[in-house]
Design a protein around this motif. Sequence first.
Motif, PDB file in Angstrom:
ATOM      1  N   GLU A 185       0.824  -1.211   0.000  1.00 38.35           N
ATOM      2  CA  GLU A 185       0.000   0.000   0.000  1.00 38.35           C
ATOM      3  C   GLU A 185       0.858   1.261   0.000  1.00 38.35           C
ATOM      4  O   GLU A 185       0.563   2.213  -0.721  1.00 38.35           O
ATOM      5  CB  GLU A 185      -0.933   0.002   1.208  1.00 38.35           C
ATOM      6  CG  GLU A 185      -2.018  -1.045   1.135  1.00 38.35           C
ATOM      7  CD  GLU A 185      -2.796  -1.210   2.420  1.00 38.35           C
ATOM      8  OE1 GLU A 185      -3.946  -1.684   2.341  1.00 38.35           O
ATOM      9  OE2 GLU A 185      -2.267  -0.895   3.512  1.00 38.35           O
ATOM     10  N   MET A 186       1.918   1.265   0.792  1.00 37.40           N
ATOM     11  CA  MET A 186       2.800   2.437   0.830  1.00 37.40           C
ATOM     12  C   MET A 186       3.479   2.635  -0.522  1.00 37.40           C
ATOM     13  O   MET A 186       3.575   3.761  -1.013  1.00 37.40           O
ATOM     14  CB  MET A 186       3.840   2.287   1.940  1.00 37.40           C
ATOM     15  CG  MET A 186       4.690   3.524   2.119  1.00 37.40           C
ATOM     16  SD  MET A 186       3.755   4.992   2.639  1.00 37.40           S
ATOM     17  CE  MET A 186       3.743   4.743   4.401  1.00 37.40           C
ATOM     18  N   GLY A 187       3.936   1.545  -1.114  1.00 35.67           N
ATOM     19  CA  GLY A 187       4.525   1.641  -2.449  1.00 35.67           C
ATOM     20  C   GLY A 187       3.542   2.198  -3.459  1.00 35.67           C
ATOM     21  O   GLY A 187       3.887   3.023  -4.311  1.00 35.67           O
ATOM     22  N   PHE A 197      10.787   8.140  -1.767  1.00 34.23           N
ATOM     23  CA  PHE A 197      10.411   6.782  -2.135  1.00 34.23           C
ATOM     24  C   PHE A 197      11.624   5.843  -2.017  1.00 34.23           C
ATOM     25  O   PHE A 197      11.531   4.752  -1.426  1.00 34.23           O
ATOM     26  CB  PHE A 197       9.872   6.800  -3.562  1.00 34.23           C
ATOM     27  CG  PHE A 197       9.097   5.594  -4.016  1.00 34.23           C
ATOM     28  CD1 PHE A 197       8.911   4.482  -3.228  1.00 34.23           C
ATOM     29  CD2 PHE A 197       8.534   5.599  -5.284  1.00 34.23           C
ATOM     30  CE1 PHE A 197       8.180   3.378  -3.687  1.00 34.23           C
ATOM     31  CE2 PHE A 197       7.805   4.517  -5.751  1.00 34.23           C
ATOM     32  CZ  PHE A 197       7.630   3.399  -4.952  1.00 34.23           C
ATOM     33  N   VAL A 198      12.743   6.259  -2.562  1.00 37.89           N
ATOM     34  CA  VAL A 198      13.956   5.439  -2.505  1.00 37.89           C
ATOM     35  C   VAL A 198      14.431   5.280  -1.063  1.00 37.89           C
ATOM     36  O   VAL A 198      14.804   4.176  -0.638  1.00 37.89           O
ATOM     37  CB  VAL A 198      15.072   6.031  -3.400  1.00 37.89           C
ATOM     38  CG1 VAL A 198      16.407   5.335  -3.153  1.00 37.89           C
ATOM     39  CG2 VAL A 198      14.681   5.932  -4.869  1.00 37.89           C
ATOM     40  N   LYS A 199      14.405   6.354  -0.309  1.00 37.99           N
ATOM     41  CA  LYS A 199      14.809   6.286   1.105  1.00 37.99           C
ATOM     42  C   LYS A 199      13.924   5.287   1.853  1.00 37.99           C
ATOM     43  O   LYS A 199      14.421   4.444   2.609  1.00 37.99           O
ATOM     44  CB  LYS A 199      14.724   7.672   1.734  1.00 37.99           C
ATOM     45  CG  LYS A 199      15.209   7.739   3.154  1.00 37.99           C
ATOM     46  CD  LYS A 199      15.146   9.166   3.685  1.00 37.99           C
ATOM     47  CE  LYS A 199      15.562   9.221   5.138  1.00 37.99           C
ATOM     48  NZ  LYS A 199      15.478  10.581   5.668  1.00 37.99           N
ATOM     49  N   GLN A 250      14.698   1.027   3.366  1.00 41.00           N
ATOM     50  CA  GLN A 250      14.368   0.555   4.714  1.00 41.00           C
ATOM     51  C   GLN A 250      13.301  -0.535   4.697  1.00 41.00           C
ATOM     52  O   GLN A 250      13.326  -1.437   5.513  1.00 41.00           O
ATOM     53  CB  GLN A 250      13.899   1.715   5.596  1.00 41.00           C
ATOM     54  CG  GLN A 250      14.948   2.763   5.852  1.00 41.00           C
ATOM     55  CD  GLN A 250      14.384   3.960   6.593  1.00 41.00           C
ATOM     56  OE1 GLN A 250      13.184   4.117   6.752  1.00 41.00           O
ATOM     57  NE2 GLN A 250      15.279   4.823   7.055  1.00 41.00           N
ATOM     58  N   ALA A 251      12.350  -0.436   3.787  1.00 46.91           N
ATOM     59  CA  ALA A 251      11.170  -1.299   3.837  1.00 46.91           C
ATOM     60  C   ALA A 251      11.224  -2.502   2.911  1.00 46.91           C
ATOM     61  O   ALA A 251      10.486  -3.471   3.118  1.00 46.91           O
ATOM     62  CB  ALA A 251       9.925  -0.479   3.499  1.00 46.91           C
ATOM     63  N   LEU A 252      12.072  -2.449   1.900  1.00 48.91           N
ATOM     64  CA  LEU A 252      12.066  -3.509   0.874  1.00 48.91           C
ATOM     65  C   LEU A 252      13.339  -4.338   0.919  1.00 48.91           C
ATOM     66  O   LEU A 252      14.398  -3.842   1.292  1.00 48.91           O
ATOM     67  CB  LEU A 252      11.924  -2.889  -0.519  1.00 48.91           C
ATOM     68  CG  LEU A 252      10.703  -2.025  -0.769  1.00 48.91           C
ATOM     69  CD1 LEU A 252      10.802  -1.366  -2.133  1.00 48.91           C
ATOM     70  CD2 LEU A 252       9.422  -2.852  -0.662  1.00 48.91           C
ATOM     71  N   LYS A 301      13.935  -6.080  -4.436  1.00 44.43           N
ATOM     72  CA  LYS A 301      12.652  -5.429  -4.726  1.00 44.43           C
ATOM     73  C   LYS A 301      12.781  -3.917  -4.923  1.00 44.43           C
ATOM     74  O   LYS A 301      11.826  -3.258  -5.291  1.00 44.43           O
ATOM     75  CB  LYS A 301      11.659  -5.684  -3.586  1.00 44.43           C
ATOM     76  CG  LYS A 301      11.265  -7.119  -3.433  1.00 44.43           C
ATOM     77  CD  LYS A 301      10.198  -7.463  -4.415  1.00 44.43           C
ATOM     78  CE  LYS A 301       9.642  -8.832  -4.096  1.00 44.43           C
ATOM     79  NZ  LYS A 301       8.541  -9.169  -4.962  1.00 44.43           N
ATOM     80  N   LEU A 302      13.964  -3.380  -4.635  1.00 41.42           N
ATOM     81  CA  LEU A 302      14.139  -1.928  -4.649  1.00 41.42           C
ATOM     82  C   LEU A 302      13.948  -1.309  -6.037  1.00 41.42           C
ATOM     83  O   LEU A 302      13.538  -0.171  -6.152  1.00 41.42           O
ATOM     84  CB  LEU A 302      15.504  -1.550  -4.091  1.00 41.42           C
ATOM     85  CG  LEU A 302      15.759  -0.078  -3.815  1.00 41.42           C
ATOM     86  CD1 LEU A 302      14.685   0.506  -2.907  1.00 41.42           C
ATOM     87  CD2 LEU A 302      17.132   0.123  -3.208  1.00 41.42           C
ATOM     88  N   HIS A 303      14.205  -2.043  -7.065  1.00 39.56           N
ATOM     89  CA  HIS A 303      14.067  -1.492  -8.424  1.00 39.56           C
ATOM     90  C   HIS A 303      12.665  -1.010  -8.656  1.00 39.56           C
ATOM     91  O   HIS A 303      12.379  -0.193  -9.439  1.00 39.56           O
ATOM     92  CB  HIS A 303      14.452  -2.514  -9.476  1.00 39.56           C
ATOM     93  CG  HIS A 303      13.516  -3.669  -9.547  1.00 39.56           C
ATOM     94  ND1 HIS A 303      13.545  -4.694  -8.637  1.00 39.56           N
ATOM     95  CD2 HIS A 303      12.496  -3.965 -10.396  1.00 39.56           C
ATOM     96  CE1 HIS A 303      12.610  -5.588  -8.931  1.00 39.56           C
ATOM     97  NE2 HIS A 303      11.951  -5.165  -9.988  1.00 39.56           N
TER      98      HIS A 303
END
Length: 78
Positions: free
Chosen positions: A36-38, A64-66, A70-72, A76-78
Amino acid sequence: MVTFEKIDLLIKNGMNEEALQLLHDCKRTQILSTDEMGWMYWNISDISAVQRKPQEVYENHVEFVKWGKQALFPHKLH
């Protein structure tokens, strides 16, 4: 509680400012899952790009990247 359908309806009806405000409010005040945050970040960037607001797109991408770091998981960061 977040109403993703309401945000989608606002976007589909061209009410981008209202959708953007609701996205920011929800992101700031709701407890959201990672997906949801993404989705929030993605749509904030998308609406800002459609409105031709490059500074807002850039600032959201930086945040978003920051958040993503932390969250991904790294794959999955791409």
